[in-house]
Design a protein around this motif. Structure first.
Motif, PDB file in Angstrom:
ATOM      1  N   THR A  36      43.395  13.099  68.608  1.00 25.78           N
ATOM      2  CA  THR A  36      42.002  12.691  68.801  1.00 25.78           C
ATOM      3  C   THR A  36      41.932  11.435  69.658  1.00 25.78           C
ATOM      4  O   THR A  36      41.122  11.333  70.586  1.00 25.78           O
ATOM      5  CB  THR A  36      41.321  12.439  67.444  1.00 25.78           C
ATOM      6  OG1 THR A  36      41.357  13.642  66.666  1.00 25.78           O
ATOM      7  CG2 THR A  36      39.876  12.003  67.633  1.00 25.78           C
ATOM      8  N   LYS A  42      40.247  10.846  73.688  1.00 27.23           N
ATOM      9  CA  LYS A  42      38.928  10.211  73.550  1.00 27.23           C
ATOM     10  C   LYS A  42      38.426   9.580  74.839  1.00 27.23           C
ATOM     11  O   LYS A  42      37.208   9.410  75.023  1.00 27.23           O
ATOM     12  CB  LYS A  42      38.956   9.173  72.430  1.00 27.23           C
ATOM     13  CG  LYS A  42      39.770   7.921  72.730  1.00 27.23           C
ATOM     14  CD  LYS A  42      39.716   6.931  71.569  1.00 27.23           C
ATOM     15  CE  LYS A  42      40.501   5.656  71.873  1.00 27.23           C
ATOM     16  NZ  LYS A  42      40.446   4.703  70.730  1.00 27.23           N
ATOM     17  N   ALA A  82      42.668  19.358  70.504  1.00 24.81           N
ATOM     18  CA  ALA A  82      41.883  18.141  70.276  1.00 24.81           C
ATOM     19  C   ALA A  82      40.694  18.075  71.221  1.00 24.81           C
ATOM     20  O   ALA A  82      39.597  17.637  70.836  1.00 24.81           O
ATOM     21  CB  ALA A  82      42.772  16.909  70.456  1.00 24.81           C
ATOM     22  N   GLU A 114      37.919  20.201  69.911  1.00 25.71           N
ATOM     23  CA  GLU A 114      37.203  19.575  68.797  1.00 25.71           C
ATOM     24  C   GLU A 114      36.342  18.394  69.250  1.00 25.71           C
ATOM     25  O   GLU A 114      35.381  18.029  68.583  1.00 25.71           O
ATOM     26  CB  GLU A 114      38.203  19.104  67.741  1.00 25.71           C
ATOM     27  CG  GLU A 114      38.943  20.238  67.041  1.00 25.71           C
ATOM     28  CD  GLU A 114      39.944  19.730  66.015  1.00 25.71           C
ATOM     29  OE1 GLU A 114      40.056  18.491  65.867  1.00 25.71           O
ATOM     30  OE2 GLU A 114      40.603  20.567  65.376  1.00 25.71           O
ATOM     31  N   SER A 115      36.680  17.808  70.393  1.00 28.11           N
ATOM     32  CA  SER A 115      35.977  16.606  70.850  1.00 28.11           C
ATOM     33  C   SER A 115      34.562  16.890  71.338  1.00 28.11           C
ATOM     34  O   SER A 115      33.715  15.990  71.337  1.00 28.11           O
ATOM     35  CB  SER A 115      36.773  15.936  71.976  1.00 28.11           C
ATOM     36  OG  SER A 115      36.647  16.663  73.190  1.00 28.11           O
TER      37      SER A 115
END
Length: 229
Positions: free
Chosen positions: A9, A13, A38, A41-42
């Motif tokens: 994550t 980012k 990831a 999901e972001s």
């Protein structure tokens, strides 16, 4: 010493909406699978993705396709992904299909600081329509522009803390050239070793091309599993 990240994550980012990404791998071999998961999901969207293909429907870049996070993809073939095919045919995604060797050279050129080059691949096909061409020694060539990316997401078998990378056989594929062509390269690795542990003669990519490293377990799925009856 490179930045060693603690979570996937955290690793993604800084990737904003509208970013251009290079993503290593060939099918499912050598893909940075946990970084891709990831990203899925972001919720980041409107991405331009440069990759050999788009994985399969439920893994790899197929996860981003399913979430409609990709605006444009530059790839060499549609592959085994039915959702990719559906989105291309319906006009939901912009796809630029490039001969595989040309794609590899456009990425390599971007990493080497070469802005463009001529190639015979595609001459006389729809790929050449409206394109600049030149004749060299009586043969026609198409001008191709180099590719670079805001971020390169790659995968390696081992890394040391200086960012030197070693790939596992054919999992090397597009990963080395993408490492050199990304402004920020994030390497997902299976094993992190201390400086001096890697044989210098076996290093595939020097650490100068890598900015961040994250260690993660790999599922290593197989696109088509064939077994003996």
């Amino acid at each position: 010493m490179k930045q060693i990240l603690n979570s996937f994550t955290e690793a993604v980012k800084a990737i904003p909406d509208g970013a251009t990404l290079m993503v290593g791998g060939f099918g499912l071999v050598g893909i940075p699978e946990q970084l891709i998961a990831a990203l899925a999901e972001s919720g980041v969207n409107s991405l331009t993705v440069i990759s050999n293909n788009c994985g399969i429907d439920d893994w790899g870049l197929g996860l981003l396709l399913r979430n409609k996070q990709i605006k444009k993809i530059i790839a060499s073939y549609v592959g085994e992904n039915k959702e990719f095919e559906r989105q291309v045919l319906s006009g939901e995604i912009e796809a630029q299909l490039v001969p595989q060797g040309t794609l590899a050279e456009r990425i390599r050129a971007g990493g080497a600081g070469i802005p463009a080059f001529y190639t015979p691949a595609g001459v006389g096909t729809p790929l050449a329509e409206g394109r600049e061409t030149r004749i060299f020694d009586g043969k026609e060539y198409i001008l191709e522009q180099a590719l670079t990316a805001d971020f390169s997401l790659i995968r390696a078998a081992r890394a040391d803390r200086m960012g030197n990378l070693v790939f596992n056989k054919t999992a090397r594929n597009f990963n080395p050239m993408m490492a050199s062509a990304g402004r920020v390269t994030i390497a997902e690795v299976e094993e992190l070793v201390e400086i001096g542990s890697l044989d210098p003669e076996m290093i595939d990519i020097p650490g100068i091309y890598v900015q961040q490293i994250i260690v993660g377990a790999q599922e290593k799925r197989i696109e088509r599993l064939t077994t003996r009856s």
